[in-house]
Structure formats: C-alpha cells, structure tokens
Design an enzyme around this catalytic site. Structure first.
Site, PDB file in Angstrom:
ATOM      1  N   GLU A 278       0.875  -1.167   0.000  1.00 17.94           N
ATOM      2  CA  GLU A 278       0.000   0.000   0.000  1.00 17.94           C
ATOM      3  C   GLU A 278       0.915   1.221   0.000  1.00 17.94           C
ATOM      4  O   GLU A 278       1.578   1.503   1.001  1.00 17.94           O
ATOM      5  CB  GLU A 278      -0.918   0.008   1.220  1.00 17.94           C
ATOM      6  CG  GLU A 278      -1.930   1.144   1.177  1.00 17.94           C
ATOM      7  CD  GLU A 278      -2.155   1.776   2.529  1.00 17.94           C
ATOM      8  OE1 GLU A 278      -1.813   2.966   2.687  1.00 17.94           O
ATOM      9  OE2 GLU A 278      -2.648   1.075   3.421  1.00 17.94           O
ATOM     10  N   CYS A 315      -2.500   8.236   4.422  1.00 20.26           N
ATOM     11  CA  CYS A 315      -2.316   7.702   3.075  1.00 20.26           C
ATOM     12  C   CYS A 315      -3.532   7.965   2.200  1.00 20.26           C
ATOM     13  O   CYS A 315      -3.449   7.897   0.971  1.00 20.26           O
ATOM     14  CB  CYS A 315      -2.018   6.210   3.142  1.00 20.26           C
ATOM     15  SG  CYS A 315      -3.292   5.245   3.980  1.00 20.26           S
TER      16      CYS A 315
END
Length: 702
Positions: A278, A315
């Site tokens: 990720e 994020c």
C-alpha cells in the site's frame, strides 16, 4: 520506510547539543519469546513538538533466522485453534488494550498529533480488532479450515465432485508499517492474519515505534495469544527476507520507491512469496458540475478535514481537488477562510487544532515536495516560506511544524508534478476541469489511488463518472446532503471494506472483511467422493452416507447429534383447500395460486401451491412438537423452489444434520447451546426435488 544505515554513538539534537546515545532509552524488540535490546547501530527519534531526543531503536544482533523459525514452530499453534477461538482471543486482546488506552494517548504526544488525531490511531485500531472478531464469529463456523463453496458435481451420478477449502498457510506474515499510524497500521494487519491462523512479525517505522512497542508489550503480557504468534522488530530487518519461503507473506505500507525495492528482492521471485503493498498515492476529491451552495460547503469541509486531520499525514488524504472551472474562485475563497482559522502548535494546548508532522525529517521532505508542486501550481496559502507562520506554545524551528498549504493549478492538463508527487502533510492542490471527459482523464493521470470522493447534489446522476474513474481506485466515497451526517468520510478505511488501490497505490488489498482473512490462507480444490468431502469439511455433502435413528433428531441434544443423521418424514398430499386457506391466512392471492383461469394461461398451466406454503408444510412434517433440546429456529439459507407443486401432488421431506457450531455463552445464566444447520430437501411423489434449503436451529448442549 526501512532504515538502511545506523547512527554514530554520539549524536546532535535539534539545539545542536551533542549527547551520548547510551543515555537514551532503547526500545527493545520482542522476538524468540523474550525482549531483546541491541547494543549498536541506533537510530534516534526526536519529539515532534520540542525536538528533544526521546528514544532510540536498533535490532542489531537479533538473529533473524531464529525469529522466523520461532514464528513457524511456536507461533504456528494458532493454526490449530478454531476461527471462533482466534476471534474470542482477539476480542479479549481488544478489551485489554482499550482499558489501557490512556497510556497510548500519553505516548502519542511525542508524535505531534492532537488527541482527536490520536483517537483515529488508538481507538480506531482497537475498534478494528473488535470488528474483525465480530465478523469472523458471525460469518465463519467454529472450524480450523473454511469450506468456501457448495458441492460441485463433476460426474453424471454424483459420486465424484469437489469443494474449495481454505487452510492456514504454514508460514509467517511479515508486516512492515508506516509512521503515520503506529497502532492502527499494525492492528489492522495482524487482525486478519491471526484470524487466518498465521503468526506475525511486525516491523514498525522508527518514528512512532514507541507506541507500537507499547501495544505489543500489553498484548504479550495479556497472555491471550499463543507464544510466537506475534513478534516485534524495532529497528532494521537486516537479512530477514533471506529466511522467508513459499508459505510466507509480506505486507508493506510506505513510499512507492521503498516498496518497489522490497518487491524486487530475489527471494520473493524465487519462492513466489505473496507481497502486498500500500503505497503513497495522489487521492482526489471531485466537485460535480452544477453544484449548489450546500454541495460546495460539503466539498470544502471534506478537503479541509483531510488537509488538517493528522496534519495531513494520512495515506488517504486528498491531494488533488477537482472543481468545475466556473466554481474555482468560490471554492478557493471558502477553503482559505477555513484554513486561516487553523491554530498550529503544541497539541497539548486546548486552542491548538493542528499539531506537528511526525519528524523534522518529514518537515523537510514536505517542503521539498511543495517546491516541486510549485512548478505546476501557485501557492495561495501557507508553505514553510510564509513569514507570518506562527506556532502556539512552542518554537516553530525546534518542532516539526508545517502550515496548511493550498495550491492552485490553472492548467492541470499540462502539469507534471501535481499528478505524481505527494507532499505527505497538510498540502492539497485545487484545479479546474471543463467537462466530465476531461475530469476522468485528469483523475487517471494519478495512475491509481486508494480513494476518491465525489461530492454531488443529492440525486444527481453520476453513473458515467463512476464507471470512468472506478478502475483507478480501491474505494469511491460518494458524498451528498442525504448521507453527510452519517458518512464516515473520505479518509476512513473501514474493516468491512477493501483498503488499497491499483497502480501507483501499490496494487494491494487490505481490510475488506473476510477477504483479508482469506489473503493469509491457501485455497485448495478438494476433489473426491461426497463422503471424503464431508469428512474433510465437517459439513454433510449431498450424496454422502447418512444414517437414521428411531429417536427423532429434534429430541437429541447438540452433543448427541451426529453429522449425517437423517429423518425421512411422513408424506402429505397438497389439496385445493391447503392453497386457499394459506392464501387467506397470508394475504397472498397471487393469480398463479388463486385464479384458476389465469393460472391455466400461465407458465404453470394450472394452479400451484405457494412456495412458502411448501416451506411451512415441510416444517409441519419434520418438526417434533413436544418440548425438547431445540430452542428456536435461527434462520434459513439458500432457499430455492425447483419444481412447482400442484393440487394433488404429495410431498415428503428429507432432513439431514449438516453442520454443528457451538456458540459461546454471553451470560453465565444462559443454557449452553449451539447452532445446528439442517439440509432440507422436499420431494414429490415422483422423487423430484421441489424445494431445497438449509434451516438453522439453536439446540441445547449437555
């Protein structure tokens, strides 16, 4: 990001004072069943607000091969636990951590975040454990393996077929986490891993690792998990990858460049080791055309929240905000008004609404990235270059403070950096678009993102827009006035939904409910006879052997019942009176049941019994009416009506004990019980299947 180099014994703090690393607290790792403190190769972590050195980390001297072996030998015990045993242990861990949350909030102060921001990390992470425990206890049986589908016949007479099963991988999962969520980032990964029956090795980022270590310390002392199922490496991983094999899994959260280096490790290619990444991505917010005042305010609120929450260190934070060209000036003005009210400073002060970045290093990194963005866009508010930038309650030079920074890119189709560079802080860029086709093209220039928010007028049709941008995202958050009060927001990954994204975002998937649990398990197609499939899956398969008893199965306790125990009921002939009476009782006067002329012209050619009458009549045939161990009907699954039942047809029921799952007692006063799944087959006088389904009953245990 992984640390590739250590530091010298004598180091310099933000004030220029030289000190000895030996005087600092060292964070020990937890490996091989004990706490390990290194003696060299330290990396120092500084207080994000004051700039003072806080602690140091190193794993120098830790035997990585022994760490991997310990997980596979000792930690593998968790694979022998059932799903419910793992889920109950996880729930106990979550409760244990929740009772000690104030300790984590105290440690969070050194990371520069406000208490509100720390809540996301601390209680959001613990909440993820609760959520995953609930999902597994609710959706999976109390077994060690998961039978994924129904019997797949592969032969004419049904003596050969298959099912897919998932079993715990005989390896270890290595989780390499980012600095922005030291608690949530770990817990959201270890939850599905442990529930899958796979031990974990956690490597936190250096900044914030004190919080991760504190959580692991409490998990270990709680004793709810088997030894070896969770290990912690504070520092570098050195040669750990060299000892991984074909049953192992690696997950990484962090920068795309670091992730790509890790993914290129020759061991991963040699043994096809699963690697999930990720990575940072330039997530978007989209204001749809013809937005009204209310919609514009929702859009501004969402962009503002994502810029300032966790100081923009998420994020999922919004980096590109797309606005119809005619509304750009309005949105810019409204957003600047809100951003100017942000009070930056020491998060312990009540009036401070945004704290510091995680480290001085991070402040410099954000500043460098903003300079790149500035090549494509105009800075209209903020940046570290702003002379009137003030910090409440501390020295802005000593801490890792950065002001909310807004840019505007007037020519996004010609831009280069805006679509590729992420400044991981309170930074976002507004840009106009002319039509939906151009908008979709601009979104795609991000080359894959974790999430995009589409803010629309209520009931505005955005079907085509979603179709165009969905392939580039792991999640789409659609916000309007109807859901605004209850929406969890753009930046909130949830345990039930996939968290990840294609392309630049890493191509991985985290969370997603049972999807994440299955990620750490091996899917295997099992081919054989119905008997062997029943034996392996602990669930009766059609065509398997069955046995009958003179004692009605509803007179037997949960423990007395055996998988494959069958009752063949008496028969019942369906009459016209049955159909008429059921229609009057239920109020269902559908023509195929009640209108003789209409039914003759229908698909059936004559009147047929209600499907739910067949289900009710079947229950009347197999239920034992007297008081006994059966407590209640718990539900029905997989109902299918296969053939119509006409007036004069005779039905009979085959009831077979298919599966048993004991349930934990929530209340000591409650009688012990379990859920029994019964396979129901209703057949007519020609032995044709007319209905099939599963019923679930609560049955007392001895």
């Amino acid at each position: 990001m992984l640390e590739l180099e250590g530091q010298l014994p004598n180091q310099e703090d933000s004030k220029g004072n030289v000190y000895s690393s030996l005087s600092l607290k060292s964070l020990p790792s937890y490996a091989n069943g004990q706490w390990f403190t290194a003696q060299a190769d330290f990396r120092t972590v500084y207080h994000a607000v004051t700039g003072e050195p806080v602690y140091q980390v190193s794993s120098h001297g830790l035997d990585m091969q022994a760490v991997v072996n310990h997980a596979k030998k000792q930690g593998s015990k968790i694979a022998s636990w059932t799903f419910h045993e793992r889920a109950n242990a996880l729930k106990q861990v979550a409760q244990y951590l929740l009772e000690r949350k104030e300790e984590f909030y105290e440690l969070a102060k050194a990371t520069g975040c406000t208490r509100k921001d720390a809540w996301i990390d601390i209680e959001g992470g613990i909440g993820t454990l609760f959520a995953y425990s609930s999902i597994v206890r609710r959706e999976l049986s109390n077994e060690t393996a998961l039978v994924e589908d129904s019997w797949i016949p592969l032969s004419k007479h049904g003596t050969f077929g298959a099912k897919h099963i998932l079993t715990s991988k005989a390896g270890v999962a290595v989780h390499i986490n980012a600095f922005n969520f030291p608690i949530w980032g770990m817990l959201e990964k270890i939850a599905p891993t442990l529930l899958a029956g796979v031990p974990c090795i956690v490597k936190p980022a250096t900044e914030g690792s004190e919080m991760t270590q504190a959580v692991v310390k409490h998990i270990v002392e709680s004793g709810f998990l088997p030894e070896g199922s969770l290990q912690l490496i504070c520092g570098q991983i050195y040669d750990l990858f060299d000892y991984l094999g074909p049953q192992d899994t690696v997950t990484f959260t962090g920068s795309a460049s670091t992730g790509q280096k890790l993914r290129a490790h020759p061991r991963f290619n040699q043994y096809s080791i699963a690697f999930t990444m990720e990575a940072d991505s330039v997530n978007s917010a989209i204001l749809t055309p013809d937005a009204n005042e209310e919609t514009i305010d929702l859009f501004v609120r969402e962009v503002f929240r994502e810029m300032t929450s966790k100081t923009g260190q998420k994020c999922t934070a919004i980096r590109r905000a797309f606005v119809p060209e005619s509304l750009l000036a309005t949105v810019q003005e409204k957003l600047i008004v809100k951003l100017k009210k942000v009070v930056v400073g020491n998060p312990e002060l009540e009036n401070v609404t945004m704290g510091a970045l995680a480290s001085i290093k991070q402040k410099y990194d954000v500043a460098e990235k903003v300079e790149l963005l500035n090549k494509d866009a105009e800075i209209v508010l903020g940046s570290h270059l702003r002379h009137d930038f003030t910090v409440e309650g501390t020295d802005s030079e000593k801490g890792a403070f950065y002001p909310p920074t807004l840019l505007v890119c007037h020519k996004p189709t010609e831009a280069e950096y805006i679509h590729q560079v992420e400044a991981f802080g309170p930074v976002s860029t507004l840009m106009p678009y002319q039509d939906l086709n151009q908008l979709a093209a601009l979104v795609a220039l991000g080359e894959g993102s974790l999430v995009a928010s589409v803010v629309r007028n209520t009931n505005q049709n955005i079907e085509q827009l979603i179709a165009n941008i969905a392939p580039w995202h792991g999640r789409l958050h659609i916000l309007d006035a109807q859901n605004a009060k209850e929406s969890t927001g753009h930046g909130s990954p949830l345990p039930h939904l996939v968290h990840g994204g294609p392309g630049r975002a890493g191509g991985g998937e985290e969370l997603g409910g049972l999807r994440a649990v299955k990620h750490y398990m091996q899917r295997t197609a099992i081919q054989g006879s119905p008997n062997v499939i029943t034996q392996i899956g602990h669930s009766w398969t059609a065509g398997s052997d069955y046995f009958e008893d003179r004692v009605h199965p509803f007179k037997k306790s949960f423990d007395e019942l055996r998988i494959g125990e069958r009752l063949l009921t008496a028969r019942r002939t369906v009459t016209e009176a049955d159909i008429v009476n059921f229609g009057c009782l239920s109020g269902d006067h559908f023509y195929a049941h009640m209108d003789k002329i209409g039914a003759e012209d229908s698909f059936f050619g004559e009147r047929v019994a209600h499907g739910y009458f067949i289900v009710s009549a079947a229950a009347g045939l197999f239920v034992d009416a007297a008081p006994g161990p059966v407590i209640a009907n718990y539900g029905m699954d997989n109902l299918r009506f296969v053939e119509p039942v006409k007036i004069g047809d005779t039905i009979q029921v085959e009831l077979t004990c298919k599966q048993k799952t004991p349930k934990p007692q929530k209340d000591p006063e409650q009688k012990p019980h379990g859920v029994v799944v019964w396979d129901i087959k209703v057949k007519n006088q020609r032995n044709e299947l007319v209905a099939t389904y599963d019923i679930l009953t609560l049955v007392e245990r001895e």
